[in-house]
Design a protein around this motif. Structure first.
Motif, PDB file in Angstrom:
ATOM      1  N   LYS A  12     107.174 -26.347  33.323  1.00 55.37           N
ATOM      2  CA  LYS A  12     107.290 -26.413  34.791  1.00 55.37           C
ATOM      3  C   LYS A  12     108.748 -26.433  35.250  1.00 55.37           C
ATOM      4  N   ARG A  37     113.694 -24.269  37.410  1.00 61.38           N
ATOM      5  CA  ARG A  37     113.865 -23.763  38.771  1.00 61.38           C
ATOM      6  C   ARG A  37     115.054 -24.371  39.490  1.00 61.38           C
ATOM      7  N   CYS A  38     115.413 -25.608  39.132  1.00 59.69           N
ATOM      8  CA  CYS A  38     116.379 -26.313  39.979  1.00 59.69           C
ATOM      9  C   CYS A  38     117.815 -25.937  39.663  1.00 59.69           C
ATOM     10  N   HIS A  81     111.485 -27.976  48.888  1.00 65.99           N
ATOM     11  CA  HIS A  81     111.366 -28.729  47.641  1.00 65.99           C
ATOM     12  C   HIS A  81     111.053 -30.183  47.960  1.00 65.99           C
ATOM     13  N   ARG A  82     110.717 -30.927  46.887  1.00 65.76           N
ATOM     14  CA  ARG A  82     110.378 -32.330  47.110  1.00 65.76           C
ATOM     15  C   ARG A  82     111.599 -33.110  47.604  1.00 65.76           C
ATOM     16  N   ASP A 127     113.366 -31.675  37.594  1.00 65.66           N
ATOM     17  CA  ASP A 127     113.123 -30.260  37.880  1.00 65.66           C
ATOM     18  C   ASP A 127     111.614 -29.966  37.903  1.00 65.66           C
ATOM     19  N   ASP A 146     109.789 -30.837  40.852  1.00 72.77           N
ATOM     20  CA  ASP A 146     110.296 -30.105  42.019  1.00 72.77           C
ATOM     21  C   ASP A 146     111.408 -30.789  42.814  1.00 72.77           C
ATOM     22  N   ASN A 171     115.175 -30.434  43.721  1.00 75.18           N
ATOM     23  CA  ASN A 171     116.097 -29.301  43.698  1.00 75.18           C
ATOM     24  C   ASN A 171     117.007 -29.373  44.923  1.00 75.18           C
TER      25      ASN A 171
END
Ligand SMILES: Nc1nc2c(ncn2[C@@H]2O[C@H](COP(=O)(O)OP(=O)(O)OP(=O)(O)O)[C@@H](O)[C@H]2O)c(=O)[nH]1
Ligand SMILES: [Mg+2]
Length: 327
Positions: A47, A50-51, A83-84, A144, A147, A149
């Protein structure tokens, strides 16, 4: 309600669902290492990736924590609901080498960041560089994967350990302050080489323009473009972090750098070298553990006796033990 005894996969799911205490527990387990740490790496890896990882480093007291707090707020506003939130890992300079803790006026992270949408985690250096070098990438991966980021890493930049940790970032910010030779100190500590962005903080103080000029000069001197490698000249941003001055500029430069990384393919190159670094660190750790266990077995004791009787040198004994292992 305690999370002890709850299966790791469930703790992970709760962190994904937004439970902050579950996230805290995951990070504790990652820091501790061992089987649970390995399991979390397995679960979070698919997962992650992405960050954007932003490293912030510089001398003790330069204002890193103050900048980190402000930058996290600016980043949170910029990325909005996509993002979160913003993750922060503050490497606590508790080790006697870094000396950061001797400064009475250092800012604690929870003083500058105390809002929903930001997750702050402090990690102590505890004098062991190897553990930290593995724990930091692990913590980034967890943040990351649920989520956060960007993720911002604060370290005191005084030695190789810190430079290595700076190496785990996509974008590394080096903070200096006005004062005679501060830029030179940063150069000595090897920080100039890792800098993607410079900050002259406490820019309201006399000497800020000089510090900027010193940095420009060093950038000119150090500019040896490698053929075929994309060129990035580190911008210099002047900030007064306590008043939030210059922070928006700093965030724009972070975004510029991220775009440059993506367009040039440098992002993938950096991440690949980070993966390699982590894998090699892990190999060192695993092989070391296997070797040490073997050294305590009868085979190892036997070898030690031969060292005692001067038949073997310790080096030769280690080589023999390894050869025996690899058979
Ligand atoms: N005058 C002035 N003081 C600042 C500025 N930014 C930070 N400070 C002050 O400098 C002191 C140290 O700031 P920190 O943010 O804790 O610095 P740090 O680099 O994180 O320190 P360590 O983590 O201990 O290495 C605090 O008293 C801050 O309020 C600034 O722009 N101007
Ligand atoms: Mg700090």
């Amino acid at each position: 309600m305690s999370l002890r005894g709850v299966p790791t996969a469930e703790v992970f799911q709760r962190a994904v669902d937004g439970e902050r205490r579950a996230l805290g527990r995951l990070l504790t387990l990652v820091e501790r290492g061992g089987a649970a740490g390995d399991e979390i790496a397995e679960i979070s890896h698919p997962k992650a990736g992405r960050c954007h990882v932003v490293g912030l480093t510089g001398a003790p007291g330069a204002g890193k924590s103050t900048i980190t707090g402000r930058l996290a707020a600016a980043a949170g506003v910029a990325t909005g609901d996509s993002h979160r939130g913003v993750g922060v890992v503050a490497i606590d300079p508790s080790s006697p080498i870094t000396g950061g803790a001797i400064l009475g006026d250092r800012i604690r992270m929870d003083e500058v960041i105390d809002r929903e949408g930001t997750f702050v985690r402090s990690m102590a250096t505890r004098g062991s560089s190897g553990g930290l070098a593995l724990a930091v990438p692990g913590a980034i991966r967890v943040l990351d994967s649920v989520d956060y980021n960007p993720v911002i890493i604060e370290t005191v930049g005084v030695g190789q350990v810190e430079v290595d940790i700076a190496g785990t970032a996509d974008t590394t910010i080096v903070v200096v302050t006005p004062g005679w030779g501060d830029a030179v100190q940063a150069n000595k500590a090897g920080l100039l080489e890792v800098a993607d962005i410079f900050v002259v903080n406490k820019a309201e103080r006399p000497g800020a323009a000089d510090a900027r000029r010193d940095l420009e000069l060093m950038l000119d001197l150090g500019a040896h473009p490698e053929p075929g490698k994309p060129i990035w000249r580190a911008p210099i941003v002047m900030t007064t972090a306590t008043d939030g001055i210059g922070i928006d500029d700093l965030w724009s430069e972070v975004e510029n750098h991220r775009e440059w990384l993506t367009e040039t393919g440098e992002l993938n190159a950096r991440r690949q070298s980070r993966d390699r670094f982590e894998m090699l660190g892990r190999i060192d750790e695993l092989l070391g553990a296997i070797g040490r266990a073997r050294a305590q077995s009868p085979v190892g004791e036997q070898l030690l006796k031969r060292v005692e009787s001067r038949e073997l040198s310790p080096t030769a004994a280690a080589a023999e033990l390894l050869a025996d292992l690899l058979e």
